[in-house]
Design a protein around this motif. Structure first.
Motif, PDB file in Angstrom:
ATOM      1  N   LEU A 110       0.813  -1.214   0.000  1.00 27.36           N
ATOM      2  CA  LEU A 110       0.000   0.000   0.000  1.00 27.36           C
ATOM      3  C   LEU A 110       0.850   1.269   0.000  1.00 27.36           C
ATOM      4  N   ASP A 120      -3.251   1.232  -5.372  1.00 27.23           N
ATOM      5  CA  ASP A 120      -3.561   2.625  -5.071  1.00 27.23           C
ATOM      6  C   ASP A 120      -4.959   2.838  -4.510  1.00 27.23           C
ATOM      7  N   LYS A 121      -5.904   2.047  -4.942  1.00 27.69           N
ATOM      8  CA  LYS A 121      -7.302   2.324  -4.625  1.00 27.69           C
ATOM      9  C   LYS A 121      -7.810   1.431  -3.504  1.00 27.69           C
ATOM     10  N   MET A 122      -8.551   2.029  -2.588  1.00 25.19           N
ATOM     11  CA  MET A 122      -9.187   1.228  -1.547  1.00 25.19           C
ATOM     12  C   MET A 122     -10.199   0.263  -2.156  1.00 25.19           C
ATOM     13  N   GLU A 123     -10.721   0.622  -3.318  1.00 25.50           N
ATOM     14  CA  GLU A 123     -11.639  -0.291  -3.996  1.00 25.50           C
ATOM     15  C   GLU A 123     -10.959  -1.650  -4.251  1.00 25.50           C
ATOM     16  N   TRP A 125      -8.390  -2.815  -2.458  1.00 26.42           N
ATOM     17  CA  TRP A 125      -8.199  -3.425  -1.147  1.00 26.42           C
ATOM     18  C   TRP A 125      -9.473  -4.188  -0.760  1.00 26.42           C
ATOM     19  N   GLY A 144       2.656   4.545   8.327  1.00 28.29           N
ATOM     20  CA  GLY A 144       2.041   5.786   8.803  1.00 28.29           C
ATOM     21  C   GLY A 144       0.540   5.649   8.895  1.00 28.29           C
ATOM     22  N   GLN A 145      -0.175   6.668   8.384  1.00 28.59           N
ATOM     23  CA  GLN A 145      -1.637   6.610   8.510  1.00 28.59           C
ATOM     24  C   GLN A 145      -2.248   5.493   7.682  1.00 28.59           C
ATOM     25  N   THR A 146      -1.482   4.931   6.739  1.00 31.32           N
ATOM     26  CA  THR A 146      -1.998   3.782   5.998  1.00 31.32           C
ATOM     27  C   THR A 146      -2.208   2.583   6.930  1.00 31.32           C
ATOM     28  N   THR A 147      -1.452   2.531   8.022  1.00 34.56           N
ATOM     29  CA  THR A 147      -1.702   1.500   9.024  1.00 34.56           C
ATOM     30  C   THR A 147      -3.148   1.569   9.504  1.00 34.56           C
ATOM     31  N   ALA A 148      -3.604   2.781   9.800  1.00 35.43           N
ATOM     32  CA  ALA A 148      -4.989   2.953  10.251  1.00 35.43           C
ATOM     33  C   ALA A 148      -5.975   2.643   9.126  1.00 35.43           C
ATOM     34  N   SER A 149      -5.628   3.020   7.899  1.00 37.49           N
ATOM     35  CA  SER A 149      -6.525   2.749   6.775  1.00 37.49           C
ATOM     36  C   SER A 149      -6.787   1.258   6.633  1.00 37.49           C
TER      37      SER A 149
END
Ligand code: ZN
Ligand code: ZN
Ligand code: ZN
Ligand code: ZN
Ligand code: ZN
Ligand code: ZN
Ligand code: ZN
Ligand code: ZN
Lengths: 386, 386
Positions: A110, A120-123, A125, A144-149
């Motif tokens: 990610l 790139d897209k959460m779709e 994921w 970073g904040q991708t951990t939370a995502s």
């Protein structure tokens, strides 16, 4: 010198065969950086008897064809046991999930790193979270904040997620909060993020020449305060995993275009043994993070008659001579004084490493998928063998 | 021409006084872009009788001193009712929460935008989630995967979060998944992200000169497919909010350094009325998204004797002449044919706008905090007044 003569020593300790759930060998595609033989030899010399190999090879392991190819190569060459990760792409959610039972997990990239597998897209994921079987791990390079995502996505899809190579204070504090809340998240930390940071690594450049490429790694080396936060939250760290990512000295000396990554599979256990000797963690914690937890998280099979003998008092210095078995032929831990060394490794009753010599033959390593099947098919036999 | 002569019309519809929960006036600090009088006049001309003003002013509204200052300015000048957002900084979590009862919500900037209020560390996010009262909203500028990050944090801290200006397919699909899972997330979409995208906005540059600054907005204009996804997920969109962010024509014509933002508070309702006439949404949905939902989400007080009369059949074209009341003096919707116009606005029994003329006096607008107190203290009086 990394080879160990233990005749003079009296403090041999027997550990289980250790597990590294995050390594990159470079076969197929970049065998000059590392091949399956050199990488698994390196593992055994480091007391690791089981590895989980990442899919960013050439070709990447993202479909049936590349899985077939990679399985065949490991079957012929691996010296230690292994599991293979499937790589997630924007459009392989269905094919990937149909192959899940042959894999140790699904890797989702990610953030920017080595290779072209970034999603790139959460779709995308979400498609993988929908399709990948819930009883096989999803692991994420999510800084970073991708951990939370990615934790958010896992929660939305009622499943667990494993966070690769946590490196920052911010990440480990978030994972702490999530674990306290009962979220099914697990994580790993690399030895280099535990021991190295931006301000204690000038020696690497002094030794290898002034290319900053030798400090290039993803996630980047962070601050001393980030290192401290990892040590302070040791109870939150499930696994020590090396993210062994070998590149040659020539490649690393290209300052602007050096590929990110450190070799590390052979030095991980010595570094952690030294930390035990220095009172930074207990031997129980070491075994939890290098064996018990990865075994549980990845549902890894038993290895019968398998153990590592370490000499807790052996003092030596990490060198990059011929004792370093990775084709990378360099180490970011160059010159570090160690106390604690791998003496002997026994895998399925065979001595596969002793005092600097790898004795296993190509193909001695088994796919964890086959080990699982055998232990299910032959429960009485495997009991008799022990 | 934006002024409306409704004598010839027969289709007047009465709507509640509408709410815009996301606008930027530029006072204090950048009154040449917009001041409280011009901004709230613009609101009334657009059928908006209550606004929630963002804190990225100069100074930013991030402490007691700037809150005092801003409250005094609005009290003297505002023509419509208003609430003020507190801005979250890396170190104001305690002070901010102590002032929460005087604010309509806490704004967290998590991506790059206009101003210096970006919060880089999740550690800061967590401090605000820990301290800010649970019954007052937190709203977040959180684009792309940051949408998932902030939803994760809200979940960890057992509270709701409101996502500002959703602009991408990826974001709205994630919010849909989260809402279906029961997560307490709400969201808003701007008219410009509903109607404008990268490929239907050349006309703006043709009209204002070729500076791409006139298309600069955060979040950026996205693709046509992103626009479509917003319309397809209209049921997931809680609020239409303009993110009215005025800059002057001179500033926007600096292509490389143009500040991001569109004016939009005066054109929002006409655009949405036109969409109703075009069958893109129902009048009920318009009222839900421009009144009922923001009122509920932000716990906004009643405005007695307050309504907007719109003429559903009035055809006109958006122009940037003197009828456009924002000091920005330009609009990205320039030249758009409208069907539906604001005829008359009544606030607390007073006609504050009619046919192009703003009639409210400076200071007629009330702080929602005071309106709440009055409705609590004097329930019988306010009943008698109706
Ligand atoms: Zn020894
Ligand atoms: Zn020995
Ligand atoms: Zn990685
Ligand atoms: Zn890796
Ligand atoms: Zn009319
Ligand atoms: Zn009229
Ligand atoms: Zn914003
Ligand atoms: Zn805004």
């Amino acid at each position: 010198n990394m080879s160990v003569d233990c005749l003079s020593s009296t403090t041999l300790v027997r550990l289980p065969g250790l597990i590294d759930c995050h390594i990159h060998l470079r076969e197929p595609g970049d065998e000059h950086k590392e091949d399956i033989t050199s990488g698994t030899a390196s593992a055994l010399a480091g007391g690791i008897t089981m590895i989980c190999a990442m899919p960013n090879t050439k070709p990447p392991l993202t479909n049936e064809r590349s899985l077939n190819l990679t399985e065949r190569l490991y079957q012929k060459k691996a010296l230690c046991d292994y599991g293979l990760y499937m790589g997630a792409t924007a459009d392989n959610a269905l094919e990937a999930s149909s192959l899940a039972s042959r894999c140790v997990g699904l890797k989702m990239y990610l953030n920017v790193t080595y290779g072209d597998l970034k999603l790139d897209k959460m779709e995308s994921w979400m498609k993988h979270f929908e399709n990948w079987p819930h009883d096989i791990p999803i692991v994420a390079h999510a800084e970073g904040q991708t951990t939370a995502s990615i934790i958010c996505l896992a929660e939305l899809f009622n499943r667990s997620v494993h966070i690769c190579h946590v490196a920052r204070r911010d990440e480990i504090l978030l994972i702490r909060a999530a674990k306290l809340k009962g979220v099914r998240v697990t994580c790993e930390v690399t030895p280099h993020h535990l021991f190295l940071h931006q301000n204690n690594t000038q020696y690497i450049l002094d030794y290898y020449g002034n290319s900053n490429g030798f400090r290039e790694v993803k996630p980047n080396l962070q601050t001393e305060s980030d290192c401290q936060a990892l040590w302070e939250n040791l109870d939150i760290i499930d696994c020590i995993a090396t993210d062994h990512a070998p590149h040659t000295k020539t490649e690393k000396s290209l300052s602007d275009t050096a590929p990110p990554g450190f070799p590390g599979i052979q030095t991980s256990l010595p570094l952690m043994l030294t930390a035990v000797n220095n009172g930074k963690l207990t031997m129980q914690q070491l075994v939890d993070k290098m064996y018990t937890n990865p075994k549980r998280i990845f549902n890894l099979p038993d290895q019968d008659d398998t153990y590592v003998e370490v000499d807790m008092n052996h003092k030596w210095t990490i060198m990059d001579d011929e004792t370093l078995l990775s084709k990378a032929q360099w180490t970011p831990f160059i010159g570090m004084p160690m106390r604690g060394a791998v003496h002997r490794v026994v895998l399925r009753g065979e001595v596969v490493y002793v005092d600097g010599k790898v004795l296993a033959e190509n193909g001695f390593g088994k796919n964890i998928v086959d080990l699982r099947k055998n232990s299910k098919l032959l429960p009485s036999l495997s009991i008799e063998q022990t």
